[in-house]
Each structure stands twice: as C-alpha cells, then as structure tokens.
Motif scaffolding. Structure first.
Motif, short mmCIF file in Angstrom:
data_model
loop_
_atom_site.label_atom_id
_atom_site.label_comp_id
_atom_site.label_asym_id
_atom_site.label_seq_id
_atom_site.Cartn_x
_atom_site.Cartn_y
_atom_site.Cartn_z
N TRP A 32 0.84 -1.20 0.00
CA TRP A 32 0.00 0.00 0.00
C TRP A 32 0.87 1.25 0.00
CZ3 TRP A 32 -4.79 0.57 -1.31
CH2 TRP A 32 -5.72 -0.47 -1.13
N TYR A 33 1.98 1.18 0.72
CA TYR A 33 2.90 2.32 0.81
C TYR A 33 3.35 2.74 -0.58
CZ TYR A 33 6.84 5.14 2.56
OH TYR A 33 7.71 6.16 2.83
N SER A 34 3.80 1.75 -1.39
CA SER A 34 4.28 2.05 -2.74
C SER A 34 3.16 2.57 -3.61
CB SER A 34 4.88 0.79 -3.37
OG SER A 34 5.96 0.30 -2.60
N LEU A 35 1.98 1.95 -3.51
CA LEU A 35 0.85 2.35 -4.35
C LEU A 35 0.40 3.77 -4.03
CD1 LEU A 35 -1.29 1.60 -6.43
CD2 LEU A 35 -2.70 0.68 -4.56
N ILE A 36 0.34 4.10 -2.74
CA ILE A 36 -0.11 5.44 -2.34
C ILE A 36 0.91 6.50 -2.74
CG2 ILE A 36 -0.58 6.90 -0.33
CD1 ILE A 36 -1.80 4.38 0.99
N LEU A 99 22.51 -3.72 1.71
CA LEU A 99 22.07 -3.04 0.50
C LEU A 99 20.58 -3.27 0.25
CD1 LEU A 99 22.93 -1.35 -1.95
CD2 LEU A 99 23.43 -3.50 -3.16
N LYS A 100 20.12 -4.50 0.49
CA LYS A 100 18.71 -4.82 0.29
C LYS A 100 17.83 -3.98 1.21
CE LYS A 100 15.36 -8.60 0.45
NZ LYS A 100 15.15 -10.05 0.74
N GLY A 101 18.28 -3.84 2.45
CA GLY A 101 17.51 -3.03 3.41
C GLY A 101 17.46 -1.58 3.01
N ILE A 102 18.57 -1.07 2.46
CA ILE A 102 18.64 0.34 2.07
C ILE A 102 17.69 0.65 0.92
CG2 ILE A 102 20.15 2.05 0.98
CD1 ILE A 102 22.44 0.95 2.67
N VAL A 103 17.59 -0.27 -0.05
CA VAL A 103 16.76 0.00 -1.23
C VAL A 103 15.29 -0.39 -1.04
CG1 VAL A 103 18.74 -0.27 -2.76
CG2 VAL A 103 17.26 -2.24 -2.30
N SER A 104 14.95 -1.02 0.07
CA SER A 104 13.57 -1.47 0.29
C SER A 104 12.67 -0.33 0.74
CB SER A 104 13.55 -2.61 1.32
OG SER A 104 14.30 -3.72 0.89
N VAL A 105 12.44 0.61 -0.16
CA VAL A 105 11.64 1.79 0.18
C VAL A 105 10.17 1.44 0.43
CG1 VAL A 105 13.12 3.38 -1.07
CG2 VAL A 105 11.24 2.27 -2.27
N ASN A 156 2.19 6.07 5.33
CA ASN A 156 2.66 5.84 6.70
C ASN A 156 1.59 5.16 7.55
OD1 ASN A 156 4.16 9.02 6.33
ND2 ASN A 156 5.30 7.11 6.44
N PHE A 157 0.33 5.52 7.28
CA PHE A 157 -0.76 4.90 8.03
C PHE A 157 -0.83 3.41 7.77
CE2 PHE A 157 -5.26 3.48 7.90
CZ PHE A 157 -5.50 3.50 9.27
N THR A 158 -0.66 2.98 6.52
CA THR A 158 -0.75 1.55 6.20
C THR A 158 0.38 0.75 6.84
OG1 THR A 158 0.51 1.81 4.13
CG2 THR A 158 -1.89 2.07 4.02
N ASN A 159 1.50 1.42 7.13
CA ASN A 159 2.61 0.76 7.83
C ASN A 159 2.55 1.00 9.33
OD1 ASN A 159 3.73 -0.29 5.50
ND2 ASN A 159 5.21 1.36 5.24
N VAL A 160 1.54 1.76 9.78
CA VAL A 160 1.40 2.16 11.19
C VAL A 160 2.73 2.73 11.68
CG1 VAL A 160 0.60 1.50 13.49
CG2 VAL A 160 -0.29 0.32 11.49
N GLU A 161 3.11 3.87 11.10
CA GLU A 161 4.36 4.53 11.44
C GLU A 161 4.14 6.04 11.38
OE1 GLU A 161 7.07 3.24 8.40
OE2 GLU A 161 6.04 4.33 6.82
#
Length: 319
Positions: A32-36, A99-105, A156-161
């Motif tokens: 949802w984060y990416s889509l929004i 690196l994977k963690g850094i690019v996982s936007v 941010n809401f969909t990730n509860v952050e």
C-alpha cells in the motif's frame, strides 16, 4: 504480508486490520505504501501538466522534468533517511543484506526534505539546461509537491508509522504496535501500557496532521495565487509560500513524533531544524521579492537562471 490492528476509540472507530500489502502472489507483493506514494506522484505530475499547458510549455519539457526530478526526489528522500538511520540498516558482514535493506523503500523510510532538496537541485539543473526561468518552474512544482505529500502520508498509516507521542485526545490512534513503541521508548509507564492496550491512551496521528496541513496549504495557495492571478505578483511567490507553510507545519508536527531523525540525539531533530530554516528562508525571500516588486515594479528576482547573451562581436570571436 504484515498486518496491524488499529482503532480510534475516541471517535467510536473500533479495531480494524490494516494490511501492509494490497495483494501478495508468492514472494511478490504490492505494498500500500508504494501504491499510495505512486498515486501521489501521478496526481502531482497531472497538476504540473495542466500548469505547463497554461504557461505555454511543451509536453516534452514536462517529460524531461519528470524523468529527472521524480527519480532524484525518491533517491534523495531515501538517502536522507538512511544517512540518519544507518545503524538500523547496517548488517555487519552482510553487504548484500545491508544493500537490500537500504533500497527497500516499500517498507517505509522516505524523508520528504531529502526528496525536496534532491528534486529541487534536479529542477535547477533541468531548468538551466532548457533555459526556462527557474522561479516559474518552482511556482508550478511547489503545489504539486504539497499534493503528493498530502496523499503520500497515508502510506505511513498503512505501515502504522510516523505517529506521535502519547495522548488521550478524542482522535488518538491506538494499536498494539503503538502501545509497544510508546512503552519501549519510555513514553508511558507499566500502567500506561495497559491503558494503551485498552485504548484509553493512544498516539497523535501525526501522519494525518501533516496530510491535512498539506491539503489545506495546497488549497489555499491554489485558490489565492493560482486561480486569482492578480495576487501572484512575483515569480517565486508560490514557492516561497510553500517554504513558509510547510516549514511552519513541520516545525510543530515534528515535535510530536516519536521516530524523528536527530542531528544531536535527543537534542536537535533534523526535520525541525530544516523546517525552521525553510520557514525563515521563505519569509526572507517573500519580503525581499515583494519589496523589490513594489519599489521597482519588477517581478523577477534572484534565482532566475538564464545564460548570458553573447554580443555580435563575441559571436564573431572579437574581444
């Protein structure tokens, strides 16, 4: 697929499940984060497209700006966040894991100021290359950025952050994840934790505050300066209004958050410092521009990018 329980008991909204992904097929999932975030970017581009047409600029100019400014903004937003949270992403002895963690936007972690700074620099370079007045472009981009920010905050809401500290206000946001976060950060006591689990204590929904703040700012700027062109006196006026509005809002909203990036741990929040500088810069530029306009009747001022015109003698190689 991550799931979180969320409620707004003060508003009579009982617990419901918030999923982090729209769907998942095997290992692939659309968050949802990416889509929004993508939706916000698309609507912002459509807004700029209408403004480009109104200003007589070509669709090719818009495409050039979009292809360079948008990726630059995303990369800048991510780098800004990672730089101040690098310990969170660093996995000692595992370069590829780091690196994977850094690019996982798609898991969250975009700092809007990094996006604005990187995107702004990219806009300056493109405007210079295409010989388009920079302030006119920034006046078109600023409301679009506010629109994208207003929509993007719901990611941010969909990730509860991106929530704030403890509160008992009617619009408090409650979740087991929030209760644990407040407790582990020593923001509530043992008894406060059980109150948070019960929904008596929640967190400020700062993602919502910022979303509404940007939506109001977009509407005010659009109807005051874009629709009523007589009030738009100088190039850069809309951009300066954005710096003032967003800087003012982020200054107080950031003070409520529990996940701020710090320049000096526990002392100086990075976003509050940048917000203050944005606010002061916006006020200073606005005053300077309007004083210059009313004194000399000139609407174009600093930050105007134009290549110096060569004289006939210079073109012929004469000194």
């Amino acid at each position: 697929m991550k799931e979180n329980l969320v409620s707004f008991p003060g508003l009579g909204i009982d617990e419901f499940t918030v999923k982090s992904a729209v769907f998942q097929i095997g290992k692939f999932s659309l968050s949802w984060y990416s889509l929004i975030i993508t939706t916000g970017i698309i609507l912002a581009v459509l807004y700029v497209w209408f403004r480009f047409k109104e200003a007589g600029l070509s669709i090719d100019d818009l495409i050039d700006f979009a292809l360079i400014v948008i990726p630059s903004g995303i990369v800048g937003a991510r780098l800004y966040y990672v730089i101040f949270e690098f310990d969170h992403y660093l996995i000692k002895g595992d370069f590829w894991g780091t690196l994977k963690g850094i690019v996982s936007v798609w898991n969250g972690g975009l700092a809007i100021y990094g996006g604005v700074i990187a995107g702004g620099i990219a806009a300056v370079l493109v405007a210079h290359h295409k010989k388009i007045k920079l302030l006119k472009i920034l006046d078109m981009l600023a409301p679009a950025v506010m629109m994208a920010q207003s929509i993007g905050r719901w990611g941010n809401f969909t990730n509860v952050e991106a929530f704030g500290g403890p509160t008992t206000l009617p619009w408090r946001m409650c979740s087991p994840k929030i209760a644990k976060n407040l407790y582990y950060n020593d923001l509530i006591t043992d008894s406060g934790y059980f109150q948070a689990v019960a929904g008596e204590i929640g967190a400020h929904p700062t993602f919502l505050y910022e979303s509404l703040w940007n939506l109001i700012g977009f509407l005010v700027i659009y109807f005051v300066f874009v629709r009523k062109k007589k009030l738009h006196k100088i190039d850069g006026q809309i951009f300066y209004s954005y710096l003032i509005w967003y800087g003012l809002g982020r200054l107080w909203i950031e003070g409520l958050r529990t996940d701020s990036l710090y320049l000096i741990d526990g002392v100086i929040r990075v976003s509050q410092l940048v917000a203050l500088l944005s606010l002061l810069a916006g006020i200073g530029l606005m005053i300077f521009g309007l004083v210059r306009y009313f004194k000399y009747g000139k609407g174009e001022m600093i930050l105007k990018i134009e290549r110096p015109k060569k004289t006939v003698e210079q073109k012929r190689g004469k000194k």
